[in-house]
Design a protein around this motif. Structure first.
Motif, PDB file in Angstrom:
ATOM      1  N   VAL A  52      37.584  37.297  46.468  1.00  0.00           N
ATOM      2  CA  VAL A  52      38.643  37.404  45.608  1.00  0.00           C
ATOM      3  C   VAL A  52      38.133  36.760  44.365  1.00  0.00           C
ATOM      4  N   ASN A  53      38.598  37.466  43.047  1.00  0.00           N
ATOM      5  CA  ASN A  53      37.948  37.147  41.954  1.00  0.00           C
ATOM      6  C   ASN A  53      39.125  36.125  41.395  1.00  0.00           C
ATOM      7  N   VAL A  54      38.696  35.041  41.490  1.00  0.00           N
ATOM      8  CA  VAL A  54      39.904  33.781  41.207  1.00  0.00           C
ATOM      9  C   VAL A  54      39.668  33.669  39.706  1.00  0.00           C
ATOM     10  N   ALA A  55      38.602  33.768  39.088  1.00  0.00           N
ATOM     11  CA  ALA A  55      38.571  33.690  37.371  1.00  0.00           C
ATOM     12  C   ALA A  55      39.496  34.863  36.896  1.00  0.00           C
ATOM     13  N   LEU A  56      39.358  35.925  37.289  1.00  0.00           N
ATOM     14  CA  LEU A  56      40.216  37.179  36.705  1.00  0.00           C
ATOM     15  C   LEU A  56      41.482  36.958  37.002  1.00  0.00           C
ATOM     16  N   LEU A  57      41.929  36.523  38.180  1.00  0.00           N
ATOM     17  CA  LEU A  57      43.251  36.333  38.567  1.00  0.00           C
ATOM     18  C   LEU A  57      43.907  35.226  37.649  1.00  0.00           C
ATOM     19  N   THR A  58      43.151  34.092  37.352  1.00  0.00           N
ATOM     20  CA  THR A  58      43.540  33.021  36.569  1.00  0.00           C
ATOM     21  C   THR A  58      43.873  33.583  34.994  1.00  0.00           C
ATOM     22  N   ALA A  59      42.731  34.359  34.732  1.00  0.00           N
ATOM     23  CA  ALA A  59      42.841  34.843  33.313  1.00  0.00           C
ATOM     24  C   ALA A  59      44.324  35.660  33.160  1.00  0.00           C
ATOM     25  N   GLU A  60      44.678  36.541  34.269  1.00  0.00           N
ATOM     26  CA  GLU A  60      45.599  37.508  34.119  1.00  0.00           C
ATOM     27  C   GLU A  60      46.999  36.687  34.178  1.00  0.00           C
ATOM     28  N   CYS A  61      47.027  35.645  34.974  1.00  0.00           N
ATOM     29  CA  CYS A  61      48.282  34.880  34.972  1.00  0.00           C
ATOM     30  C   CYS A  61      48.556  33.909  33.810  1.00  0.00           C
ATOM     31  N   MET A  62      47.354  33.603  33.033  1.00  0.00           N
ATOM     32  CA  MET A  62      47.835  32.953  31.822  1.00  0.00           C
ATOM     33  C   MET A  62      48.214  33.602  30.789  1.00  0.00           C
ATOM     34  N   ASN A  63      47.601  35.093  30.884  1.00  0.00           N
ATOM     35  CA  ASN A  63      47.978  36.262  29.589  1.00  0.00           C
ATOM     36  C   ASN A  63      49.208  36.744  30.189  1.00  0.00           C
ATOM     37  N   ALA A  64      50.041  36.385  31.134  1.00  0.00           N
ATOM     38  CA  ALA A  64      51.161  37.256  31.710  1.00  0.00           C
ATOM     39  C   ALA A  64      52.301  36.700  30.452  1.00  0.00           C
TER      40      ALA A  64
END
Length: 68
Positions: A52-64
């Motif tokens: 699981v790419n946690v870094a990309l998931l975090t970035a996607e959540c922050m940019n939502a």
């Protein structure tokens, strides 16, 4: 003040195994695998393993847009 027994993960972990992500998120490993297959969670392949790419998931959540 109460202490939490919830598992903690350092903020600088860019990827993690499906099993570890399931443990930390409270989901079952099968649910995480299903979310990966549906494209709801970002995945990266390292050799034969899918992480699981946690870094990309975090970035996607922050940019939502609905992020407050």
């Amino acid at each position: 003040m109460e202490t939490s027994n919830a598992p903690q993960v350092p903020a600088n972990v860019p990827v993690m195994t499906i099993e570890r992500f399931a443990e930390l998120s409270g989901l079952t490993p099968d649910t995480v695998r299903g979310q990966l297959q549906q494209g709801n969670l970002p995945v990266i392949k390292v050799g034969r393993r899918r992480l699981v790419n946690v870094a990309l998931l975090t970035a996607e959540c922050m940019n939502a847009e609905d992020w407050a």
